[in-house]
Structures are given as C-alpha cells and as structure tokens.
Design an enzyme around this catalytic site. Sequence first.
Site, PDB file in Angstrom:
ATOM      1  N   CYS A 149      -2.762  -2.829  -1.467  1.00  0.00           N
ATOM      2  CA  CYS A 149      -3.789  -3.601  -2.035  1.00  0.00           C
ATOM      3  C   CYS A 149      -4.332  -2.658  -3.314  1.00  0.00           C
ATOM      4  O   CYS A 149      -3.359  -1.708  -3.703  1.00  0.00           O
ATOM      5  CB  CYS A 149      -4.900  -3.853  -1.087  1.00  0.00           C
ATOM      6  N   ASN A 176      -6.407   0.834  -1.355  1.00  0.00           N
ATOM      7  CA  ASN A 176      -5.830   1.412  -0.147  1.00  0.00           C
ATOM      8  C   ASN A 176      -6.880   1.706   0.843  1.00  0.00           C
ATOM      9  O   ASN A 176      -6.806   2.566   1.418  1.00  0.00           O
ATOM     10  CB  ASN A 176      -4.628   2.334  -0.189  1.00  0.00           C
ATOM     11  N   CYS A 235      -9.370  -1.268   2.203  1.00  0.00           N
ATOM     12  CA  CYS A 235      -9.832  -2.493   3.135  1.00  0.00           C
ATOM     13  C   CYS A 235      -8.674  -3.183   3.569  1.00  0.00           C
ATOM     14  O   CYS A 235      -8.410  -3.241   4.455  1.00  0.00           O
ATOM     15  CB  CYS A 235     -10.556  -3.316   1.947  1.00  0.00           C
ATOM     16  N   ARG A 236      -7.858  -4.113   2.499  1.00  0.00           N
ATOM     17  CA  ARG A 236      -6.993  -4.845   2.898  1.00  0.00           C
ATOM     18  C   ARG A 236      -5.718  -4.359   3.527  1.00  0.00           C
ATOM     19  O   ARG A 236      -5.297  -4.805   4.448  1.00  0.00           O
ATOM     20  CB  ARG A 236      -6.664  -5.823   1.515  1.00  0.00           C
ATOM     21  N   SER A 237      -5.074  -3.457   2.763  1.00  0.00           N
ATOM     22  CA  SER A 237      -3.633  -2.933   3.431  1.00  0.00           C
ATOM     23  C   SER A 237      -3.652  -2.129   4.402  1.00  0.00           C
ATOM     24  O   SER A 237      -3.004  -2.199   5.209  1.00  0.00           O
ATOM     25  CB  SER A 237      -3.035  -2.088   2.227  1.00  0.00           C
ATOM     26  N   ASP A 270     -10.569  -9.406  -1.903  1.00  0.00           N
ATOM     27  CA  ASP A 270     -10.893  -8.043  -1.679  1.00  0.00           C
ATOM     28  C   ASP A 270     -12.415  -8.268  -1.062  1.00  0.00           C
ATOM     29  O   ASP A 270     -13.248  -8.693  -1.883  1.00  0.00           O
ATOM     30  CB  ASP A 270     -11.020  -7.507  -2.827  1.00  0.00           C
TER      31      ASP A 270
END
Length: 163
Positions: A11, A14, A16-18, A128
């Site tokens: 993301c 690096n 939150c999402r990934s 995000d």
Amino acid sequence: MKDKKKLLFVCLGNICRSPAAEGIMKHLVEEAGLENDFFIDSAGTSGWHEGELPDSRMRSHAKKRGYDLNSLSRPVRSQDFDNFDMILAMDDTNYTNLMRQAPSPEAESKIYRMTDFCKKKEADHVPDPYYSGADGFEIVLDILEDACSGLLEEIKTKNRGIL
C-alpha cells in the site's frame, strides 16, 4: 526460502492496508497448515513510516478479529521484484507506482491488484482508512479477509505458477 511461495502486499505507507493483508494471509496460511510453504511480507510505495509499527487503530481492529499485526513499515525495494513471486497492490495508484518501479516485463507480470481475488465483496480497490473512522478500518478488514481467502484458494487450485 527457495521452495516457499513469496507474497508481498503493498500500500502507500505500509501502516494500514498492507500490514493488515500480511497479518490476515499469515493467519489463513497457518489455519491451512501451510505456514512452512509461504513467506509473507508487506511494504509501502513510500518510505514515510519506515521502521514504524502498523497504525494503532488498524492493530486494534485487527486484534478484535484475531490478527496480530506486528511488522515494521518499509518501502518497496528493487530486490523485491526478484525476491517475491506475487506483489499485490491495494489500489490503482500503488499498482501504477509498482509497474513504474518494475525493472522488467517479468517483474511486471508479478504485480496484481488485491481486489482481483475477492470472491464475495464487490470492490475495485482497498480504500485507505487512515483518515476515516472505525467503519473505514472494518471495511478494509472485510475486503482483505475476502481477498486473502480468494488469493489462497487461487494459489492452491490454480498454482499461479508458484506452487
């Protein structure tokens, strides 16, 4: 690590999402008894948060679902294109940035959109949640649970050239 299937989730920062995708995928792989067959990591297209733990809100929401997010943020590195079998982008911006960074057509062929593996959720990207409230983090986890499950199933059934 030669025989392991190597997955990199990406993301922007690096945090939150990934790392959430990394934690969910590790959990699913362990549940399937395949932890010795995979190496799973995450990175960001920016280095803004290098060395930081995932966002505390994401860690909190993930923990409620049984996921432990403890990786440290890092940027995507050129060697990642050689070291990983699949590089999974959370949205089109990250996908485009990864395609620009890819050093060869072979490296480009390793880049995928995370939501291409969704089986139940209708999503064209993983949003995000950084500037959203609690619902934003829950939506991200819902999408990633679906996409990671679909990804694991796809790898197991179609081999994606890496099993």
